[in-house]
Design a protein around this motif. Structure first.
Motif, PDB file in Angstrom:
ATOM      1  N   LEU A 179       0.832  -1.206   0.000  1.00 47.73           N
ATOM      2  CA  LEU A 179       0.000   0.000   0.000  1.00 47.73           C
ATOM      3  C   LEU A 179       0.865   1.254   0.000  1.00 47.73           C
ATOM      4  CD1 LEU A 179      -2.850  -1.017   2.479  1.00 47.73           C
ATOM      5  CD2 LEU A 179      -3.074  -0.597   0.024  1.00 47.73           C
ATOM      6  N   GLU A 180       1.947   1.233   0.749  1.00 48.65           N
ATOM      7  CA  GLU A 180       2.871   2.373   0.760  1.00 48.65           C
ATOM      8  C   GLU A 180       3.470   2.599  -0.626  1.00 48.65           C
ATOM      9  OE1 GLU A 180       5.746   1.457   3.749  1.00 48.65           O
ATOM     10  OE2 GLU A 180       4.366   1.804   5.427  1.00 48.65           O
ATOM     11  N   ILE A 181       3.792   1.510  -1.312  1.00 48.36           N
ATOM     12  CA  ILE A 181       4.350   1.615  -2.669  1.00 48.36           C
ATOM     13  C   ILE A 181       3.314   2.230  -3.607  1.00 48.36           C
ATOM     14  CG2 ILE A 181       4.980   0.203  -4.680  1.00 48.36           C
ATOM     15  CD1 ILE A 181       6.442  -1.648  -2.634  1.00 48.36           C
ATOM     16  N   GLU A 182       2.057   1.788  -3.520  1.00 47.62           N
ATOM     17  CA  GLU A 182       1.008   2.351  -4.374  1.00 47.62           C
ATOM     18  C   GLU A 182       0.885   3.859  -4.170  1.00 47.62           C
ATOM     19  OE1 GLU A 182      -2.201  -1.131  -5.386  1.00 47.62           O
ATOM     20  OE2 GLU A 182      -2.617   0.133  -3.629  1.00 47.62           O
ATOM     21  N   GLU A 183       0.906   4.279  -2.918  1.00 43.40           N
ATOM     22  CA  GLU A 183       0.756   5.703  -2.625  1.00 43.40           C
ATOM     23  C   GLU A 183       1.983   6.505  -3.061  1.00 43.40           C
ATOM     24  OE1 GLU A 183      -0.210   6.125   1.480  1.00 43.40           O
ATOM     25  OE2 GLU A 183      -2.040   4.924   1.344  1.00 43.40           O
ATOM     26  N   LYS A 184       3.160   6.007  -2.770  1.00 43.18           N
ATOM     27  CA  LYS A 184       4.391   6.742  -3.079  1.00 43.18           C
ATOM     28  C   LYS A 184       4.606   6.900  -4.570  1.00 43.18           C
ATOM     29  CE  LYS A 184       9.395   6.700  -2.347  1.00 43.18           C
ATOM     30  NZ  LYS A 184      10.538   6.012  -1.689  1.00 43.18           N
ATOM     31  N   GLN A 186       2.249   6.214  -7.014  1.00 43.98           N
ATOM     32  CA  GLN A 186       1.003   6.434  -7.751  1.00 43.98           C
ATOM     33  C   GLN A 186       0.758   5.331  -8.781  1.00 43.98           C
ATOM     34  OE1 GLN A 186      -1.443   9.212  -7.170  1.00 43.98           O
ATOM     35  NE2 GLN A 186      -0.278   8.643  -5.339  1.00 43.98           N
ATOM     36  N   VAL A 187       0.825   4.096  -8.299  1.00 46.18           N
ATOM     37  CA  VAL A 187       0.609   2.920  -9.136  1.00 46.18           C
ATOM     38  C   VAL A 187      -0.443   2.033  -8.471  1.00 46.18           C
ATOM     39  CG1 VAL A 187       2.979   2.976 -10.007  1.00 46.18           C
ATOM     40  CG2 VAL A 187       2.434   1.558  -8.000  1.00 46.18           C
ATOM     41  N   LYS A 188      -0.845   0.996  -9.199  1.00 44.30           N
ATOM     42  CA  LYS A 188      -1.683  -0.041  -8.627  1.00 44.30           C
ATOM     43  C   LYS A 188      -0.931  -1.368  -8.718  1.00 44.30           C
ATOM     44  CE  LYS A 188      -5.554   2.092  -7.530  1.00 44.30           C
ATOM     45  NZ  LYS A 188      -6.048   2.156  -6.133  1.00 44.30           N
ATOM     46  N   VAL A 189      -0.833  -2.053  -7.599  1.00 44.39           N
ATOM     47  CA  VAL A 189      -0.240  -3.385  -7.593  1.00 44.39           C
ATOM     48  C   VAL A 189      -1.290  -4.378  -8.069  1.00 44.39           C
ATOM     49  CG1 VAL A 189       0.721  -5.213  -6.146  1.00 44.39           C
ATOM     50  CG2 VAL A 189       1.398  -2.824  -5.762  1.00 44.39           C
ATOM     51  N   LEU A 190      -0.925  -5.187  -9.053  1.00 45.95           N
ATOM     52  CA  LEU A 190      -1.848  -6.167  -9.617  1.00 45.95           C
ATOM     53  C   LEU A 190      -1.702  -7.539  -8.981  1.00 45.95           C
ATOM     54  CD1 LEU A 190      -1.248  -5.249 -13.368  1.00 45.95           C
ATOM     55  CD2 LEU A 190      -3.132  -4.458 -11.910  1.00 45.95           C
ATOM     56  N   TYR A 191      -0.477  -7.844  -8.544  1.00 46.50           N
ATOM     57  CA  TYR A 191      -0.177  -9.224  -8.133  1.00 46.50           C
ATOM     58  C   TYR A 191       1.098  -9.202  -7.319  1.00 46.50           C
ATOM     59  CZ  TYR A 191       0.682 -14.300  -8.910  1.00 46.50           C
ATOM     60  OH  TYR A 191       0.893 -15.652  -8.779  1.00 46.50           O
ATOM     61  N   ALA A 192       1.111  -9.876  -6.181  1.00 49.50           N
ATOM     62  CA  ALA A 192       2.308  -9.948  -5.340  1.00 49.50           C
ATOM     63  C   ALA A 192       2.412 -11.334  -4.739  1.00 49.50           C
ATOM     64  CB  ALA A 192       2.257  -8.892  -4.234  1.00 49.50           C
ATOM     65  N   VAL A 193       3.600 -11.933  -4.819  1.00 53.79           N
ATOM     66  CA  VAL A 193       3.788 -13.320  -4.379  1.00 53.79           C
ATOM     67  C   VAL A 193       5.137 -13.484  -3.694  1.00 53.79           C
ATOM     68  CG1 VAL A 193       2.384 -14.279  -6.244  1.00 53.79           C
ATOM     69  CG2 VAL A 193       4.853 -14.004  -6.578  1.00 53.79           C
ATOM     70  N   VAL A 217       0.996  -1.385 -12.303  1.00 57.38           N
ATOM     71  CA  VAL A 217       0.666  -0.581 -13.482  1.00 57.38           C
ATOM     72  C   VAL A 217       0.581   0.891 -13.081  1.00 57.38           C
ATOM     73  CG1 VAL A 217      -1.827  -0.952 -13.162  1.00 57.38           C
ATOM     74  CG2 VAL A 217      -0.946  -0.317 -15.423  1.00 57.38           C
ATOM     75  N   HIS A 218       1.158   1.748 -13.926  1.00 59.58           N
ATOM     76  CA  HIS A 218       1.058   3.195 -13.736  1.00 59.58           C
ATOM     77  C   HIS A 218      -0.271   3.713 -14.276  1.00 59.58           C
ATOM     78  CE1 HIS A 218       5.084   4.447 -12.344  1.00 59.58           C
ATOM     79  NE2 HIS A 218       5.548   3.436 -13.050  1.00 59.58           N
ATOM     80  N   GLN A 219      -0.549   4.966 -13.977  1.00 67.08           N
ATOM     81  CA  GLN A 219      -1.695   5.639 -14.565  1.00 67.08           C
ATOM     82  C   GLN A 219      -1.455   5.844 -16.062  1.00 67.08           C
ATOM     83  OE1 GLN A 219      -3.109   9.057 -12.313  1.00 67.08           O
ATOM     84  NE2 GLN A 219      -2.142   8.250 -10.459  1.00 67.08           N
ATOM     85  N   PRO A 220      -2.541   5.928 -16.867  1.00 64.27           N
ATOM     86  CA  PRO A 220      -2.380   6.022 -18.327  1.00 64.27           C
ATOM     87  C   PRO A 220      -1.460   7.147 -18.778  1.00 64.27           C
ATOM     88  CG  PRO A 220      -4.675   5.608 -17.779  1.00 64.27           C
ATOM     89  CD  PRO A 220      -3.959   5.829 -16.477  1.00 64.27           C
ATOM     90  N   GLU A 221      -1.483   8.287 -18.085  1.00 66.06           N
ATOM     91  CA  GLU A 221      -0.663   9.420 -18.497  1.00 66.06           C
ATOM     92  C   GLU A 221       0.826   9.087 -18.483  1.00 66.06           C
ATOM     93  OE1 GLU A 221      -3.062   9.508 -16.271  1.00 66.06           O
ATOM     94  OE2 GLU A 221      -4.585  10.725 -17.320  1.00 66.06           O
TER      95      GLU A 221
END
Length: 262
Positions: free
Chosen positions: A10-15, A17-24, A47-51
């Motif tokens: 979650l910290e990575i997503e916020e820092k 500005q991505v969405k984690v799809l899969y983590a193992v 995945v990053h935002q489209p921009e």
């Protein structure tokens, strides 16, 4: 530990500005032979935002890095690949990525990306690439750790596992299981050899100190003969697959839309 890992993601997503799809889990814990002091090797796809993708510089160039790496500590090693990097590696039948997709320890999964990727695996899997990867891994580890009269005995697993993976690919022409126990049961038919490996495996999992010890001849002989045989076998292969790029482009675009249109 799961809570710590999820918090880090979650910290990575916020820092970033991505969405984690899969983590193992990807290391010895996923392979089925952790030691008591084994760290956690977490790998993820994001995945990053489209921009981020709509610019004149391609991914992986300059500031547009296609990996995210968190500083490693004694307990946790966590890093991830950006989605287009993962898809390009999937197109090449990248063995580490294929192992991630087979991990039995899934920390996080959202959206349909990984399920769709798995559905394409049989069309993309290229045995030659995986065979070369695993055989070179086995040869390098064998040369570095297992050639003396006394050897780093825990390193047997880092040669046995890739050799057994090669044997699986040779036999079934599919991605090998990530679990060492499954490979061992399927690929080793010699009872004496299997007993020696199982004894070593029990010691490792129990936490015995597996450092320098006399080499185990029955295992060394097996590894040496298999490396020679597999090297000859790989040279006989001339398999080709259809270019999957168009399908992977579609999957990338579908994932961008699914993740960010909401």
């Amino acid at each position: 530990m799961n809570e710590i890992i999820l918090k880090k993601l979650l910290e990575i997503e916020e820092k970033f500005q991505v969405k984690v799809l899969y983590a193992v889990e990807s290391g010895s814990r996923a392979w089925g032979f952790p030691s008591k002091d084994s760290d956690y090797d977490v790998r993820f796809i994001y995945v990053h935002q489209p921009e981020w993708y709509l610019s004149i510089d391609p991914q992986g160039i300059g500031k547009k890095r296609d990996v995210i790496e968190v500083p490693i500590n004694d307990l946790l090693d966590i890093s991830g690949w950006e989605i287009t990097k993962a898809l390009r590696l999937f197109r090449k039948s990248n063995p580490p990525l294929l192992e991630w997709m087979r991990s039995n320890i899934i920390y996080f999964q959202q959206y349909s990306f990984v399920d769709k990727l798995r559905a394409l695996e049989s069309e993309v899997f290229y045995p030659n690439a995986s065979l070369y990867h695993y055989l070179n891994m086995a040869k390098n580890n064998y040369r570095e750790y297992l050639q003396g009269s006394e050897v780093k005995i825990k390193k047997y697993f880092y040669v046995l596992r890739p050799i057994l993976a090669c044997k699986w690919i040779e036999e079934y022409k599919t991605v090998p299981p990530i679990d060492f126990h499954e490979l061992l049961q399927a690929m080793i038919l010699n009872d004496n050899l299997k007993n020696e490996i199982n004894h070593l495996l029990e010691r490792k999992i129990k936490g015995d100190e597996l450092d320098m010890e006399p080499r185990i001849e029955v295992i060394n002989e097996f590894l040496e003969s298999e490396m020679v045989r597999l090297e000859a076998y790989i040279k006989t292969l001339a398999m080709k697959i259809e270019d999957p790029t168009e399908k992977l482009d579609v999957l990338f675009r579908e994932t961008l839309k699914e993740v960010w249109d909401n």
